[in-house]
Design a protein around this motif. Structure first.
Motif, PDB file in Angstrom:
ATOM      1  N   ALA A 197     -11.391  54.758 -92.885  1.00 12.30           N
ATOM      2  CA  ALA A 197     -10.338  53.839 -92.452  1.00 12.30           C
ATOM      3  C   ALA A 197     -10.626  52.433 -92.971  1.00 12.30           C
ATOM      4  CB  ALA A 197     -10.235  53.841 -90.931  1.00 12.30           C
ATOM      5  N   LYS A 239      -0.934  51.076 -85.623  1.00 16.90           N
ATOM      6  CA  LYS A 239      -0.818  52.536 -85.571  1.00 16.90           C
ATOM      7  C   LYS A 239       0.065  53.033 -86.700  1.00 16.90           C
ATOM      8  CE  LYS A 239       0.685  56.379 -82.622  1.00 16.90           C
ATOM      9  NZ  LYS A 239       1.166  56.787 -81.276  1.00 16.90           N
ATOM     10  N   ILE A 242      -1.829  52.852 -89.991  1.00 18.37           N
ATOM     11  CA  ILE A 242      -2.876  53.878 -90.102  1.00 18.37           C
ATOM     12  C   ILE A 242      -2.255  55.231 -90.450  1.00 18.37           C
ATOM     13  CG2 ILE A 242      -4.658  55.161 -88.835  1.00 18.37           C
ATOM     14  CD1 ILE A 242      -5.081  52.546 -87.188  1.00 18.37           C
ATOM     15  N   ILE A 243      -1.122  55.523 -89.839  1.00 21.00           N
ATOM     16  CA  ILE A 243      -0.434  56.791 -90.137  1.00 21.00           C
ATOM     17  C   ILE A 243       0.181  56.724 -91.538  1.00 21.00           C
ATOM     18  CG2 ILE A 243       1.479  58.302 -89.489  1.00 21.00           C
ATOM     19  CD1 ILE A 243       0.911  57.444 -86.552  1.00 21.00           C
ATOM     20  N   GLY A 247       3.070  59.857 -93.145  1.00 22.25           N
ATOM     21  CA  GLY A 247       1.721  60.305 -92.771  1.00 22.25           C
ATOM     22  C   GLY A 247       0.708  60.256 -93.896  1.00 22.25           C
ATOM     23  N   LEU A 250      -2.908  58.453 -93.123  1.00 18.30           N
ATOM     24  CA  LEU A 250      -3.755  59.268 -92.253  1.00 18.30           C
ATOM     25  C   LEU A 250      -4.272  60.497 -92.996  1.00 18.30           C
ATOM     26  CD1 LEU A 250      -4.852  59.396 -89.349  1.00 18.30           C
ATOM     27  CD2 LEU A 250      -2.887  60.817 -88.758  1.00 18.30           C
ATOM     28  N   LYS A 251      -3.438  61.054 -93.844  1.00 24.61           N
ATOM     29  CA  LYS A 251      -3.853  62.213 -94.642  1.00 24.61           C
ATOM     30  C   LYS A 251      -4.978  61.836 -95.599  1.00 24.61           C
ATOM     31  CE  LYS A 251      -2.058  65.869 -97.667  1.00 24.61           C
ATOM     32  NZ  LYS A 251      -0.853  66.377 -98.373  1.00 24.61           N
ATOM     33  N   LEU A 273      -6.830  64.602 -86.869  1.00 22.67           N
ATOM     34  CA  LEU A 273      -6.868  63.207 -86.446  1.00 22.67           C
ATOM     35  C   LEU A 273      -5.600  62.821 -85.693  1.00 22.67           C
ATOM     36  CD1 LEU A 273      -8.224  61.516 -89.724  1.00 22.67           C
ATOM     37  CD2 LEU A 273      -9.539  62.172 -87.697  1.00 22.67           C
ATOM     38  N   TRP A 274      -5.776  62.075 -84.594  1.00 23.70           N
ATOM     39  CA  TRP A 274      -4.661  61.486 -83.865  1.00 23.70           C
ATOM     40  C   TRP A 274      -4.889  59.983 -83.768  1.00 23.70           C
ATOM     41  CZ3 TRP A 274      -6.539  66.278 -82.875  1.00 23.70           C
ATOM     42  CH2 TRP A 274      -5.618  67.326 -82.773  1.00 23.70           C
ATOM     43  N   VAL A 275      -3.815  59.210 -83.771  1.00 27.07           N
ATOM     44  CA  VAL A 275      -3.926  57.752 -83.684  1.00 27.07           C
ATOM     45  C   VAL A 275      -3.382  57.285 -82.337  1.00 27.07           C
ATOM     46  CG1 VAL A 275      -3.348  55.549 -84.766  1.00 27.07           C
ATOM     47  CG2 VAL A 275      -3.593  57.601 -86.186  1.00 27.07           C
TER      48      VAL A 275
END
Length: 294
Positions: A197, A239, A242-243, A247, A250-251, A273-275
């Motif tokens: 990240a 958020k 990050i996604i 997506g 995040l991927k 993964l979850w945000v």
């Protein structure tokens, strides 16, 4: 005679402390990025030889705190100075001593612990520039030795280890031969996700990221390990970043983290993964403690 000792590695952010220790240990334990506050915890790494054991403490980069998390990180760095056998102070190739390095030097002048200075990133300098820097720090009269290195290129690391072996006292073997860190697997996995990240996101977001490993499940056929993790951030807008669009961000974080986790665990990994948002958690003492910074 068996020798052993504890060595703390300090310096301002991004001088290469974690790169150095990963080279020494031969495994990726401390995460690396070009952003401040990459290392948040005190991480012990163990280097064992035939007749000695050196326990390194990788601490957060020393900097002026801006919130409760920052206060915690500075306290960790400071308190280790008198608790170890040797302090390693690392600087980079800068010819001028900056404000933060001057602050750390002032801290070092009043401690009784022996200090070794490492000048990192000397691969970026000419030979005469390295000699000037070595003389400059030797003339301060507070270091047992001044060693120019390149942590990234593994240059002169052996000399550093030889110096430490000479300096550490007679003592017991604290950890088993095959142990390289005191950190549990969960912590290392969470740090790997946080590193990816840090590398992929904008400057503002990573400081407010915390990664929690929800669970790790070995499937019955033992061919796959499921890792479930939550990425916490401080704002709803973060958020979304990050996604990423569709997506994608995040991927990307997940794919890069999975590759490193598979190397660590020696198995195929299914990383989920979850945000989640925990608003301004770095400003809240209870949340800072809940996330393990205590």
């Amino acid at each position: 005679m068996y020798k052993s000792g504890f060595i703390t590695v300090i310096g301002r952010p991004n001088v290469g402390k974690s790169t150095l220790l990963n080279q020494v240990i031969g495994e990726k334990i401390s995460i690396i990025s070009d952003k401040p506050q990459t290392t948040r915890n005190k991480i012990q790494m163990v280097y064992t030889g035939d007749d000695f054991q050196i326990v390194f403490l990788d601490t957060p980069g020393m900097q002026m705190p801006k919130n409760i998390l920052g206060d915690y990180m500075l306290k960790i760095s400071r308190t280790t100075l008198e608790e170890v056998d040797i302090v390693t102070f690392m600087v980079d190739e800068s010819m001028q001593t900056g404000k933060m390095d001057s602050y750390i030097l002032d801290q070092l002048k009043v401690i009784s612990t022996p200090i070794v200075l490492l000048i990192n990133k000397t691969d970026k300098l000419k030979k005469d520039e390295v000699e000037i820097l070595v003389k400059k720090y030797k003339d301060m009269g507070i270091f047992e030795d001044v060693i120019p290195i390149s942590a990234l290129n593994n240059d002169n690391i052996e000399r550093y280890l030889e110096v430490l072996k000479e300096m550490i006292p007679e003592g017991p073997q604290y950890f088993p031969d095959d142990m390289i860190t005191d950190q549990p697997e969960r912590f290392i996995i969470s740090e790997i996700v946080r590193e990816k990240a840090l590398v992929n996101l904008e400057d503002e977001i990573p400081h407010g990221i915390y990664v929690e490993i929800d669970k790790i499940v070995q499937r019955e056929d033992k061919e796959l390990i499921d890792v479930f993790a939550n990425i916490y951030c401080e704002k709803n807008s973060h958020k979304g970043m990050i996604i990423g669009k569709n997506g994608r961000m995040l991927k990307t974080i997940g794919q890069q983290a999975r590759e490193d986790i598979e190397k660590l665990m020696g198995s195929k990994v299914n990383l989920q993964l979850w945000v989640k948002v925990e608003k301004n958690w770095r400003e809240k003492a209870n949340k800072v403690k809940y996330f393990g910074y205590k």
